[in-house]
Design a protein around this motif. Structure first.
Motif, PDB file in Angstrom:
ATOM      1  N   ASP A 207       0.843  -1.191   0.000  1.00 24.45           N
ATOM      2  CA  ASP A 207       0.000   0.000   0.000  1.00 24.45           C
ATOM      3  C   ASP A 207       0.878   1.240   0.000  1.00 24.45           C
ATOM      4  O   ASP A 207       1.994   1.218   0.537  1.00 24.45           O
ATOM      5  CB  ASP A 207      -0.893   0.004   1.244  1.00 24.45           C
ATOM      6  N   PRO A 208       0.427   2.332  -0.647  1.00 24.16           N
ATOM      7  CA  PRO A 208      -0.906   2.539  -1.213  1.00 24.16           C
ATOM      8  C   PRO A 208      -1.107   2.009  -2.630  1.00 24.16           C
ATOM      9  O   PRO A 208      -2.185   2.149  -3.192  1.00 24.16           O
ATOM     10  CB  PRO A 208      -1.040   4.061  -1.193  1.00 24.16           C
ATOM     11  N   THR A 209      -0.073   1.374  -3.220  1.00 25.69           N
ATOM     12  CA  THR A 209      -0.219   0.836  -4.574  1.00 25.69           C
ATOM     13  C   THR A 209      -1.320  -0.219  -4.637  1.00 25.69           C
ATOM     14  O   THR A 209      -2.102  -0.255  -5.592  1.00 25.69           O
ATOM     15  CB  THR A 209       1.112   0.228  -5.060  1.00 25.69           C
ATOM     16  N   VAL A 210      -1.388  -1.083  -3.619  1.00 25.53           N
ATOM     17  CA  VAL A 210      -2.429  -2.115  -3.586  1.00 25.53           C
ATOM     18  C   VAL A 210      -3.811  -1.479  -3.649  1.00 25.53           C
ATOM     19  O   VAL A 210      -4.669  -1.888  -4.447  1.00 25.53           O
ATOM     20  CB  VAL A 210      -2.310  -2.981  -2.311  1.00 25.53           C
ATOM     21  N   ALA A 211      -4.034  -0.474  -2.818  1.00 27.75           N
ATOM     22  CA  ALA A 211      -5.343   0.181  -2.769  1.00 27.75           C
ATOM     23  C   ALA A 211      -5.695   0.804  -4.121  1.00 27.75           C
ATOM     24  O   ALA A 211      -6.847   0.750  -4.569  1.00 27.75           O
ATOM     25  CB  ALA A 211      -5.350   1.255  -1.681  1.00 27.75           C
ATOM     26  N   THR A 212      -4.704   1.382  -4.792  1.00 27.52           N
ATOM     27  CA  THR A 212      -4.935   2.003  -6.099  1.00 27.52           C
ATOM     28  C   THR A 212      -5.321   0.959  -7.142  1.00 27.52           C
ATOM     29  O   THR A 212      -6.262   1.161  -7.925  1.00 27.52           O
ATOM     30  CB  THR A 212      -3.669   2.754  -6.565  1.00 27.52           C
ATOM     31  N   VAL A 213      -4.608  -0.157  -7.165  1.00 32.89           N
ATOM     32  CA  VAL A 213      -4.907  -1.230  -8.124  1.00 32.89           C
ATOM     33  C   VAL A 213      -6.317  -1.772  -7.920  1.00 32.89           C
ATOM     34  O   VAL A 213      -7.068  -1.980  -8.885  1.00 32.89           O
ATOM     35  CB  VAL A 213      -3.872  -2.373  -8.000  1.00 32.89           C
ATOM     36  N   LEU A 214      -6.686  -1.978  -6.670  1.00 37.70           N
ATOM     37  CA  LEU A 214      -8.024  -2.508  -6.377  1.00 37.70           C
ATOM     38  C   LEU A 214      -9.105  -1.492  -6.716  1.00 37.70           C
ATOM     39  O   LEU A 214     -10.165  -1.848  -7.258  1.00 37.70           O
ATOM     40  CB  LEU A 214      -8.117  -2.918  -4.907  1.00 37.70           C
ATOM     41  N   GLN A 215      -8.851  -0.231  -6.422  1.00 43.81           N
ATOM     42  CA  GLN A 215      -9.839   0.802  -6.724  1.00 43.81           C
ATOM     43  C   GLN A 215     -10.074   0.927  -8.233  1.00 43.81           C
ATOM     44  O   GLN A 215     -11.214   1.075  -8.691  1.00 43.81           O
ATOM     45  CB  GLN A 215      -9.389   2.152  -6.172  1.00 43.81           C
ATOM     46  N   LYS A 216      -9.007   0.836  -9.005  1.00 45.90           N
ATOM     47  CA  LYS A 216      -9.110   0.946 -10.464  1.00 45.90           C
ATOM     48  C   LYS A 216      -9.562  -0.364 -11.114  1.00 45.90           C
ATOM     49  O   LYS A 216      -9.729  -0.443 -12.337  1.00 45.90           O
ATOM     50  CB  LYS A 216      -7.751   1.359 -11.040  1.00 45.90           C
ATOM     51  N   LYS A 217      -9.710  -1.404 -10.274  1.00 46.23           N
ATOM     52  CA  LYS A 217     -10.131  -2.726 -10.745  1.00 46.23           C
ATOM     53  C   LYS A 217      -9.195  -3.285 -11.811  1.00 46.23           C
ATOM     54  O   LYS A 217      -9.616  -3.889 -12.791  1.00 46.23           O
ATOM     55  CB  LYS A 217     -11.573  -2.672 -11.264  1.00 46.23           C
ATOM     56  N   LEU A 218      -7.898  -3.065 -11.579  1.00 49.49           N
ATOM     57  CA  LEU A 218      -6.884  -3.559 -12.506  1.00 49.49           C
ATOM     58  C   LEU A 218      -6.372  -4.943 -12.104  1.00 49.49           C
ATOM     59  O   LEU A 218      -5.754  -5.639 -12.906  1.00 49.49           O
ATOM     60  CB  LEU A 218      -5.692  -2.593 -12.543  1.00 49.49           C
ATOM     61  N   GLY A 219      -6.626  -5.317 -10.863  1.00 47.51           N
ATOM     62  CA  GLY A 219      -6.120  -6.593 -10.391  1.00 47.51           C
ATOM     63  C   GLY A 219      -6.839  -7.072  -9.149  1.00 47.51           C
ATOM     64  O   GLY A 219      -7.703  -6.376  -8.597  1.00 47.51           O
ATOM     65  N   ARG A 220      -6.470  -8.282  -8.740  1.00 45.32           N
ATOM     66  CA  ARG A 220      -7.066  -8.898  -7.546  1.00 45.32           C
ATOM     67  C   ARG A 220      -5.966  -9.407  -6.620  1.00 45.32           C
ATOM     68  O   ARG A 220      -4.848  -9.678  -7.057  1.00 45.32           O
ATOM     69  CB  ARG A 220      -7.977 -10.059  -7.957  1.00 45.32           C
ATOM     70  N   VAL A 221      -6.315  -9.566  -5.359  1.00 38.41           N
ATOM     71  CA  VAL A 221      -5.363 -10.063  -4.358  1.00 38.41           C
ATOM     72  C   VAL A 221      -5.240 -11.576  -4.469  1.00 38.41           C
ATOM     73  O   VAL A 221      -6.237 -12.291  -4.437  1.00 38.41           O
ATOM     74  CB  VAL A 221      -5.809  -9.677  -2.937  1.00 38.41           C
ATOM     75  N   LEU A 222      -3.998 -12.047  -4.618  1.00 37.92           N
ATOM     76  CA  LEU A 222      -3.739 -13.485  -4.646  1.00 37.92           C
ATOM     77  C   LEU A 222      -3.220 -13.963  -3.292  1.00 37.92           C
ATOM     78  O   LEU A 222      -3.708 -14.950  -2.752  1.00 37.92           O
ATOM     79  CB  LEU A 222      -2.718 -13.810  -5.734  1.00 37.92           C
ATOM     80  N   VAL A 223      -2.237 -13.252  -2.746  1.00 36.17           N
ATOM     81  CA  VAL A 223      -1.666 -13.580  -1.429  1.00 36.17           C
ATOM     82  C   VAL A 223      -1.538 -12.287  -0.641  1.00 36.17           C
ATOM     83  O   VAL A 223      -0.909 -11.333  -1.101  1.00 36.17           O
ATOM     84  CB  VAL A 223      -0.273 -14.246  -1.556  1.00 36.17           C
ATOM     85  N   ASP A 224      -2.146 -12.249   0.538  1.00 35.93           N
ATOM     86  CA  ASP A 224      -2.131 -11.041   1.364  1.00 35.93           C
ATOM     87  C   ASP A 224      -1.280 -11.285   2.609  1.00 35.93           C
ATOM     88  O   ASP A 224      -1.632 -12.099   3.464  1.00 35.93           O
ATOM     89  CB  ASP A 224      -3.562 -10.672   1.774  1.00 35.93           C
ATOM     90  N   MET A 225      -0.166 -10.567   2.698  1.00 38.39           N
ATOM     91  CA  MET A 225       0.747 -10.738   3.832  1.00 38.39           C
ATOM     92  C   MET A 225       0.850  -9.454   4.659  1.00 38.39           C
ATOM     93  O   MET A 225       1.901  -9.119   5.190  1.00 38.39           O
ATOM     94  CB  MET A 225       2.131 -11.169   3.323  1.00 38.39           C
ATOM     95  N   ARG A 226      -0.272  -8.747   4.772  1.00 35.17           N
ATOM     96  CA  ARG A 226      -0.275  -7.508   5.544  1.00 35.17           C
ATOM     97  C   ARG A 226      -0.587  -7.724   7.017  1.00 35.17           C
ATOM     98  O   ARG A 226      -0.544  -6.771   7.804  1.00 35.17           O
ATOM     99  CB  ARG A 226      -1.292  -6.524   4.933  1.00 35.17           C
ATOM    100  N   THR A 227      -0.897  -8.933   7.401  1.00 36.53           N
ATOM    101  CA  THR A 227      -1.215  -9.231   8.800  1.00 36.53           C
ATOM    102  C   THR A 227      -0.353 -10.391   9.289  1.00 36.53           C
ATOM    103  O   THR A 227       0.161 -11.179   8.484  1.00 36.53           O
ATOM    104  CB  THR A 227      -2.695  -9.639   8.947  1.00 36.53           C
TER     105      THR A 227
END
Length: 353
Positions: A207-227
């Motif tokens: 983030d914030p790149t992740v949030a931008t990609v999701l907002q623009k609907k350019l991609g989806r989360v495959l593996v989330d290691m933020r927690t």
């Protein structure tokens, strides 16, 4: 740093890297040669820190500490510099351009195998804060890291922590590192553009790149290691990532200054743990939100779970990092690493005690 300025700086760096590192090395070696040494413009002891992307949320404690005034309160004059990838921050440190680097802890292990002795003095996080994204176009073809074979996967830079983690996810899921193509695309607009144009099929970013990609609907989360939970699921344990690491000889020769730096960062981590994402966002430079304060606050909220509250190295964290690196890195796989020399809790214990 504004995005336009960053792009210009990167272009210049490509032409002047060799000469600038050499020139700056001489300057940095005398900037704070001892605790009684250099004063910066009457503000306090001068320290230069290179950050692997000042506007990345995973490295937020660096700029936030500056904005909260905690460096100054400790009698320090800290200059924060920025490079787009953690591996470039590492290069700046070992070349002597700066006294400290804010980047991933895993670089300390990698450097030890190369005869460079650096150590984390305060640990910002117990999870990577990284996300593996896949483009919308490839979302049906890439449903897990098992599908990395033959794909072009974005990373911040070759030899970066995103490179390390991508290779681990591949190997863990039966894909050899030679069977996919890592592509250095940086972060922010350059990552988004690469995904949009199809230069990469997916990639690892924060983030914030992740949030931008999701907002623009350019991609989806495959593996989330933020927690911590995401780190456990993907990597098998806590993964200490963002940290302040420094050359061991410099630490040993400047303990008072290092203690002040750690005091300031621990204060920030405690402050972060008692304030909301909106309150944190309000303290950061206005241009970090890229014109969307709500999205930026959301990005911070998604990443906050990765941070420690006290700067202490998480239990079994170094062992997890070593396991991850040994899975794909032949230099580390065949090396004996002294983990005790890759970090110290001497300063955080005094800061929290």
């Amino acid at each position: 740093m504004r995005k336009s300025a960053k792009i210009a700086a990167l272009a210049a760096a490509g032409l002047l890297a060799a000469t600038s590192l050499t020139a700056c090395a001489n300057e940095a070696s005398t900037t704070t040669s001892s605790d009684s040494g250099s004063k910066g413009d009457g503000k306090g002891v001068k320290v230069k820190i290179m950050v692997g992307g000042l506007d990345k949320v995973i490295y937020m404690p660096a700029m936030l500490t500056q904005r909260l005034g905690y460096f100054q309160a400790e009698g320090l004059d800290v200059e924060l510099l920025s490079e787009p990838a953690g591996v470039q921050a590492e290069t700046a440190l070992v070349s002597g351009q700066v006294q400290g680097a804010v980047g991933f802890y895993d670089h300390t292990l990698d450097l030890q195998t190369k005869g460079k002795h650096v150590e984390s003095v305060v640990q910002f996080s117990h999870a990577p804060g990284e996300v593996e994204l896949v483009s919308e176009k490839n979302s049906k073809d890439i449903t897990s890291p098992k599908d990395f074979k033959g794909k072009k996967l974005g990373i911040t830079g070759l030899g970066s922590s995103t490179d390390f983690l991508t290779k681990y996810l591949a190997v863990k899921n039966g894909v050899n590192v030679s069977e996919f193509s890592p592509v250095a695309v940086g972060a922010g607009p350059t990552f988004v553009s690469a995904l949009q144009k199809g230069s990469i099929d997916g990639g690892m970013t924060t983030d914030p790149t992740v949030a931008t990609v999701l907002q623009k609907k350019l991609g989806r989360v495959l593996v989330d290691m933020r927690t911590p939970q995401g780190s456990q699921e993907a990597l098998g344990g806590p993964y200490p990532s963002s940290s302040l690491y420094m050359q061991t000889d410099w630490v040993n020769g400047n303990k008072d200054t290092v203690q002040k730096l750690v005091n300031a960062f621990v204060k920030t981590l405690k402050w972060m743990s008692t304030h909301s994402a909106d309150e944190i966002a309000a303290k950061m430079p206005a241009d970090y939100s890229q014109g969307d304060k709500t999205l930026y606050a959301s990005a911070i909220k998604s990443t906050l779970p990765m941070f420690t509250k006290d700067g202490v190295m998480p239990e079994n964290g170094p062992e997890t990092v070593e396991k991850v690196l040994k899975a794909f890195n032949p230099n580390i796989k065949n090396a004996t690493i002294d983990l005790d020399k890759t970090y110290t809790t001497e300063f955080v214990k005094k800061a929290t005690g």
